[in-house]
Design a protein around this motif. Structure first.
Motif, PDB file in Angstrom:
ATOM      1  N   PRO A 138      -9.581  -0.670   1.981  1.00  0.00           N
ATOM      2  CA  PRO A 138      -8.647   0.447   2.092  1.00  0.00           C
ATOM      3  C   PRO A 138      -8.126   1.009   0.780  1.00  0.00           C
ATOM      4  CG  PRO A 138      -7.500  -1.595   2.388  1.00  0.00           C
ATOM      5  CD  PRO A 138      -8.953  -1.949   2.244  1.00  0.00           C
ATOM      6  N   MET A 139      -8.251   0.263  -0.300  1.00  0.00           N
ATOM      7  CA  MET A 139      -7.636   0.696  -1.551  1.00  0.00           C
ATOM      8  C   MET A 139      -8.313   0.001  -2.710  1.00  0.00           C
ATOM      9  SD  MET A 139      -4.201  -1.628  -1.480  1.00  0.00           S
ATOM     10  CE  MET A 139      -3.932  -1.342   0.241  1.00  0.00           C
ATOM     11  N   THR A 140      -8.000   0.473  -3.909  1.00  0.00           N
ATOM     12  CA  THR A 140      -8.460  -0.190  -5.122  1.00  0.00           C
ATOM     13  C   THR A 140      -7.251  -0.469  -5.996  1.00  0.00           C
ATOM     14  OG1 THR A 140     -10.598   0.906  -5.053  1.00  0.00           O
ATOM     15  CG2 THR A 140      -9.917   0.020  -7.176  1.00  0.00           C
ATOM     16  N   PHE A 141      -7.110  -1.712  -6.410  1.00  0.00           N
ATOM     17  CA  PHE A 141      -6.087  -2.075  -7.377  1.00  0.00           C
ATOM     18  C   PHE A 141      -6.678  -1.843  -8.766  1.00  0.00           C
ATOM     19  CE2 PHE A 141      -4.924  -4.533  -3.687  1.00  0.00           C
ATOM     20  CZ  PHE A 141      -3.536  -4.661  -3.741  1.00  0.00           C
ATOM     21  N   VAL A 142      -5.984  -1.100  -9.618  1.00  0.00           N
ATOM     22  CA  VAL A 142      -6.395  -0.909 -11.005  1.00  0.00           C
ATOM     23  C   VAL A 142      -5.407  -1.724 -11.832  1.00  0.00           C
ATOM     24  CG1 VAL A 142      -6.766   0.741 -12.871  1.00  0.00           C
ATOM     25  CG2 VAL A 142      -7.306   1.380 -10.506  1.00  0.00           C
ATOM     26  N   ILE A 143      -5.874  -2.841 -12.343  1.00  0.00           N
ATOM     27  CA  ILE A 143      -5.013  -3.803 -13.027  1.00  0.00           C
ATOM     28  C   ILE A 143      -5.190  -3.657 -14.533  1.00  0.00           C
ATOM     29  CG2 ILE A 143      -4.448  -6.249 -13.283  1.00  0.00           C
ATOM     30  CD1 ILE A 143      -4.025  -5.286 -10.414  1.00  0.00           C
ATOM     31  N   SER A 144      -4.073  -3.645 -15.252  1.00  0.00           N
ATOM     32  CA  SER A 144      -4.144  -3.616 -16.715  1.00  0.00           C
ATOM     33  C   SER A 144      -3.025  -4.485 -17.278  1.00  0.00           C
ATOM     34  CB  SER A 144      -4.022  -2.179 -17.230  1.00  0.00           C
ATOM     35  OG  SER A 144      -2.764  -1.643 -16.864  1.00  0.00           O
ATOM     36  N   GLY A 145      -3.165  -4.822 -18.557  1.00  0.00           N
ATOM     37  CA  GLY A 145      -2.121  -5.587 -19.224  1.00  0.00           C
ATOM     38  C   GLY A 145      -2.180  -7.077 -18.972  1.00  0.00           C
TER      39      GLY A 145
ATOM     40  N   ASP B 266     -10.694  -3.511 -11.965  1.00  0.00           N
ATOM     41  CA  ASP B 266     -10.437  -2.911 -10.660  1.00  0.00           C
ATOM     42  C   ASP B 266     -10.770  -3.949  -9.599  1.00  0.00           C
ATOM     43  OD1 ASP B 266     -10.004  -0.640 -12.125  1.00  0.00           O
ATOM     44  OD2 ASP B 266     -11.730   0.457 -11.353  1.00  0.00           O
ATOM     45  N   TYR B 267     -10.017  -3.924  -8.506  1.00  0.00           N
ATOM     46  CA  TYR B 267     -10.279  -4.859  -7.413  1.00  0.00           C
ATOM     47  C   TYR B 267     -10.077  -4.125  -6.090  1.00  0.00           C
ATOM     48  CZ  TYR B 267      -9.414  -8.363  -3.882  1.00  0.00           C
ATOM     49  OH  TYR B 267      -9.454  -9.085  -2.715  1.00  0.00           O
ATOM     50  N   THR B 268     -11.068  -4.224  -5.202  1.00  0.00           N
ATOM     51  CA  THR B 268     -10.985  -3.639  -3.869  1.00  0.00           C
ATOM     52  C   THR B 268     -11.014  -4.767  -2.846  1.00  0.00           C
ATOM     53  OG1 THR B 268     -12.134  -1.661  -4.628  1.00  0.00           O
ATOM     54  CG2 THR B 268     -12.068  -2.035  -2.251  1.00  0.00           C
TER      55      THR B 268
ATOM     56  N   ARG C 110       2.563  -5.805   4.909  1.00  0.00           N
ATOM     57  CA  ARG C 110       1.134  -5.579   4.682  1.00  0.00           C
ATOM     58  C   ARG C 110       0.483  -6.877   4.221  1.00  0.00           C
ATOM     59  NH1 ARG C 110       0.403   0.448   2.187  1.00  0.00           N
ATOM     60  NH2 ARG C 110       1.279   1.489   3.992  1.00  0.00           N
ATOM     61  N   VAL C 111      -0.680  -7.153   4.780  1.00  0.00           N
ATOM     62  CA  VAL C 111      -1.444  -8.344   4.430  1.00  0.00           C
ATOM     63  C   VAL C 111      -2.787  -7.900   3.852  1.00  0.00           C
ATOM     64  CG1 VAL C 111      -2.457 -10.501   5.262  1.00  0.00           C
ATOM     65  CG2 VAL C 111      -0.340  -9.632   6.302  1.00  0.00           C
ATOM     66  N   VAL C 112      -2.999  -8.199   2.579  1.00  0.00           N
ATOM     67  CA  VAL C 112      -4.237  -7.881   1.879  1.00  0.00           C
ATOM     68  C   VAL C 112      -5.134  -9.110   1.979  1.00  0.00           C
ATOM     69  CG1 VAL C 112      -5.243  -7.315  -0.371  1.00  0.00           C
ATOM     70  CG2 VAL C 112      -3.038  -6.320   0.306  1.00  0.00           C
TER      71      VAL C 112
ATOM     72  N   ARG D  76     -11.412 -16.303  -9.787  1.00  0.00           N
ATOM     73  CA  ARG D  76     -10.183 -16.906  -9.255  1.00  0.00           C
ATOM     74  C   ARG D  76      -8.958 -16.385 -10.020  1.00  0.00           C
ATOM     75  NH1 ARG D  76     -12.904 -21.887  -9.558  1.00  0.00           N
ATOM     76  NH2 ARG D  76     -11.373 -22.552 -11.087  1.00  0.00           N
ATOM     77  N   ARG D  77      -9.093 -16.208 -11.339  1.00  0.00           N
ATOM     78  CA  ARG D  77      -7.989 -15.682 -12.146  1.00  0.00           C
ATOM     79  C   ARG D  77      -7.634 -14.271 -11.680  1.00  0.00           C
ATOM     80  NH1 ARG D  77      -6.647 -12.581 -16.504  1.00  0.00           N
ATOM     81  NH2 ARG D  77      -8.713 -11.717 -16.814  1.00  0.00           N
ATOM     82  N   ARG D  78      -8.658 -13.447 -11.455  1.00  0.00           N
ATOM     83  CA  ARG D  78      -8.417 -12.085 -10.989  1.00  0.00           C
ATOM     84  C   ARG D  78      -7.739 -12.075  -9.620  1.00  0.00           C
ATOM     85  NH1 ARG D  78     -13.464  -8.299 -12.922  1.00  0.00           N
ATOM     86  NH2 ARG D  78     -13.135  -8.643 -15.153  1.00  0.00           N
ATOM     87  N   LEU D  79      -8.194 -12.946  -8.723  1.00  0.00           N
ATOM     88  CA  LEU D  79      -7.550 -13.019  -7.409  1.00  0.00           C
ATOM     89  C   LEU D  79      -6.092 -13.436  -7.546  1.00  0.00           C
ATOM     90  CD1 LEU D  79     -10.298 -14.623  -5.127  1.00  0.00           C
ATOM     91  CD2 LEU D  79      -9.628 -12.213  -5.282  1.00  0.00           C
ATOM     92  N   GLY D  80      -5.808 -14.340  -8.483  1.00  0.00           N
ATOM     93  CA  GLY D  80      -4.436 -14.761  -8.732  1.00  0.00           C
ATOM     94  C   GLY D  80      -3.569 -13.608  -9.227  1.00  0.00           C
ATOM     95  N   ILE D  81      -4.127 -12.763 -10.082  1.00  0.00           N
ATOM     96  CA  ILE D  81      -3.399 -11.598 -10.581  1.00  0.00           C
ATOM     97  C   ILE D  81      -3.119 -10.621  -9.437  1.00  0.00           C
ATOM     98  CG2 ILE D  81      -3.588  -9.552 -12.062  1.00  0.00           C
ATOM     99  CD1 ILE D  81      -5.179 -11.423 -14.028  1.00  0.00           C
ATOM    100  N   VAL D  82      -4.125 -10.386  -8.593  1.00  0.00           N
ATOM    101  CA  VAL D  82      -3.932  -9.493  -7.437  1.00  0.00           C
ATOM    102  C   VAL D  82      -2.872 -10.084  -6.503  1.00  0.00           C
ATOM    103  CG1 VAL D  82      -5.031  -8.497  -5.393  1.00  0.00           C
ATOM    104  CG2 VAL D  82      -6.230  -8.473  -7.588  1.00  0.00           C
TER     105      VAL D  82
END
Length: 187
Positions: A5-12, A18-20, A32-34, A50-56
């Motif tokens: 449904p969406m894309t997370f654009v992560i920075s910093g 990007d994560y969808t 909301r449950v992602v 796993r690090r990226r999933l943790g950030i999301v």
């Protein structure tokens, strides 16, 4: 439930990405449950992933949302449920236009059967009618019981025929609602 449904654009976070997610569900209480779905735990072995999933997950927490990773055997009730979900997902980009929505609106009862719906949507080709029914399920115009073997008598419930019809055959336009981009910096 919305697919991709969406894309997370992560920075910093030392590295931008990007994560969808696979799914987004808005519960009755508004939360909301992602959800990220994986076949098995082997898909989670990569430390960077796993690090990226943790950030999301942290972004979701800050938004007041829930983030979860589910494995295939936690999602499906049985092999029919899995097969049916895969079949319906494979038809998610089938064109649905005003004529199909008009046919759907002609139903006097919101409860019908899979076979009757397929016949209504494509009177001369049952396979085409089923594919359109699957696309309507993905777009949340109808709800098909996917937990059992799909057959002509499988129950179908019409949810909403009053929504705006897709303006063209572009799959992004045909998917409701339009994908959302969330930009978030963790700095």
């Amino acid at each position: 439930m919305l697919c991709e449904p969406m894309t997370f654009v992560i920075s910093g976070t030392g590295a931008s990405f990007d994560y969808t997610p696979d799914f987004l569900v808005e519960r009755a209480d508004g939360v909301r449950v992602v959800t990220e779905a994986k076949v098995n735990e082997c898909a989670l072995r990569d430390p960077e992933y796993r690090r990226r999933l943790g950030i999301v997950a942290e972004v979701c927490r800050r938004l007041g949302w829930i983030f979860q990773v589910v494995l295939e055997d936690e999602v499906f009730d049985n092999r029919f449920h899995q097969r049916n979900c895969e079949l319906v997902a494979s038809h998610r980009f089938i064109r649905v236009g005003p004529s199909e929505i008009s046919r759907l609106a002609r139903l006097s009862d919101p409860l019908t059967s899979y076979g009757e719906l397929a016949k209504l949507l494509a009177p001369h080709c049952k396979a085409a009618g089923r594919a359109i029914a699957h696309a309507l399920h993905v777009r949340r115009y109808v709800e098909i019981d996917l937990k059992h073997w799909l057959q002509d008598l499988t129950p179908v419930r019409v949810l909403n025929t009053m929504r705006k019809t897709p303006p063209n055959n572009d799959h992004r336009e045909n998917t409701f609602p339009r994908p959302l981009t969330l930009e978030h910096s963790l700095d």
